[in-house]
Design an enzyme around this catalytic site. Sequence first.
Site, PDB file in Angstrom:
ATOM      1  CE  LYS A 120      -0.113  -0.131   5.204  1.00 14.13           C
ATOM      2  NZ  LYS A 120      -1.157  -0.773   6.217  1.00 14.13           N
ATOM      3  CE1 TYR A 132      11.473  31.759   5.098  1.00 10.98           C
ATOM      4  CE2 TYR A 132      11.662  29.521   5.225  1.00 10.98           C
ATOM      5  CZ  TYR A 132      11.461  30.670   3.987  1.00 10.98           C
ATOM      6  OH  TYR A 132      10.855  30.245   2.565  1.00 10.98           O
TER       7      TYR A 132
HETATM    8  C1  LIG Z   1      -0.165  -1.633   6.932  1.00 10.18           C
HETATM    9  C2  LIG Z   1      -1.349  -3.525   7.152  1.00 10.18           C
HETATM   10  C3  LIG Z   1      -0.108  -4.091   7.724  1.00 10.18           C
HETATM   11  C4  LIG Z   1       1.512  -3.621   7.585  1.00 10.18           C
HETATM   12  O1  LIG Z   1       1.989  -3.487   8.752  1.00 10.18           O
HETATM   13  P1  LIG Z   1       3.164  -3.499   9.041  1.00 10.18           P
HETATM   14  O2  LIG Z   1       3.544  -2.703  10.567  1.00 10.18           O
HETATM   15  O3  LIG Z   1       3.869  -2.459   8.030  1.00 10.18           O
HETATM   16  O4  LIG Z   1       4.297  -4.598   8.638  1.00 10.18           O
HETATM   17  C5  LIG Z   1      -1.077  -5.284   8.509  1.00 10.18           C
HETATM   18  N1  LIG Z   1      -1.811  -4.879   8.345  1.00 10.18           N
HETATM   19  C6  LIG Z   1      -2.680  -4.060   7.921  1.00 10.18           C
HETATM   20  C7  LIG Z   1      -4.503  -4.324   7.580  1.00 10.18           C
HETATM   21  C8  LIG Z   1      -2.476  -2.746   7.916  1.00 10.18           C
HETATM   22  O5  LIG Z   1      -3.776  -2.008   7.157  1.00 10.18           O
END
Ligand SMILES: *Cc1c(COP(=O)(O)O)cnc(C)c1O
Length: 379
Positions: A44, A270
């Site tokens: 993702k 800044y």
């Molecule tokens: C993002 C996500 C993961 C992966 O998590 P990591 O800690 O990056 O391994 C697994 N399950 C769900 C439901 C997620 O949203």
Amino acid sequence: MSNTKNIVTSSRAWIEVDLEALSHNAREISLSLPRGCELMAVVKTDAYGHGITKVARRLWREGVKTFAVATVNEGILLRKNGVKGNILVLGYTHFADAKILSKNNLEQLVVDGAHAKSLDETGYKLNVHVAIDTGMHRLGIERKNFDEIESVFKCKNLTVVGVASHLASSDSQLSEDIDFTNEQIKNFYETVGDIQEKGYGVGKLHVQASYGVCNYPELMCDYARVGIMLYGVMSDNSKTKPLPELQPVLSLHSRVIQIRRIEAGESVSYGRIFTATKPMRIAVVSIGYADGVPRQISGNGGVCIVNGVKVPIIGRVCMDLLMIDISEVGFVEPGDVVTLIGKNGDEEIRCEDFAVASGTITNEVLCRLNSRLERVYWR
Ligand SMILES: *Cc1c(COP(=O)(O)O)cnc(C)c1O
């Protein structure tokens, strides 16, 4: 001098992605899973900033058959790029997009009875995973609402191909958190038992994300949903049980644009939060918060590496620029590479350290790396 250096890219700021490291991590993680448990590669958010297409295609070639994305569009992108296998959409999908799910053979995580009903009523045949809320209190249906769980199984157009939950504190070594996690796990398998007792098939079971795999490796699941560990880093520097030998996949680089001397009493950037206490040499680097370097990193332990020397980031980080103290670096000229995450000479900045200096976790750092950064792929 600099014209003899290897030029990877002419970009002002870029990401290098080591695809062989990704393959290595996928192999190591897969080997560490119990027999029968498969890696579900969580790609993702543009594969945590690494580039979803390149990452998923490489993993697919490596034999990974199951992917998780956050949005329907990410799923479509994978299909367009020839990724077959199972793709699970973890995030919200409006029932109006049921046709797209169906057409692209994307599986959807169903979060409650109403969500399931709305998808079912579209008439499109869909494969879904049912989310069980075992204590995270984010997505899913609780065991006590069994009728609602059952209603998903009764949907005519939905085929349940998996049942999932998510752990709230699987990273923690505190005994109360471990107890809580074990309760979540127990609740999950009891709920699964309830469903099976009613005669429904539960399909694939999955509960663990990266830390679940590290700290609760013995769970009998069909998938482990691994995100951050696939990219060779942990969320932060806290201790966890031994892991497979992982290799960081991503590094982040930029370039020196300009160099100047400043005198004691002169300020930088800044808000004038940095004032020199002695004469110093500073360099302007062509990366900023718009690229994903948080403003907070300055003055909070934030460093870069230039020509193999670790140096502090000074003054406020700007949108497209930041300043560093190069007083201790022998020779620097415009165009020289500045590394913010990864190796440069004999020095290295781990993504975990970058995240800690930014007051967050690596997951957030990686997701926020802007798409305007060029991605250069290795191996
Ligand atoms: C993002 C996500 C993961 C992966 O998590 P990591 O800690 O990056 O391994 C697994 N399950 C769900 C439901 C997620 O949203």
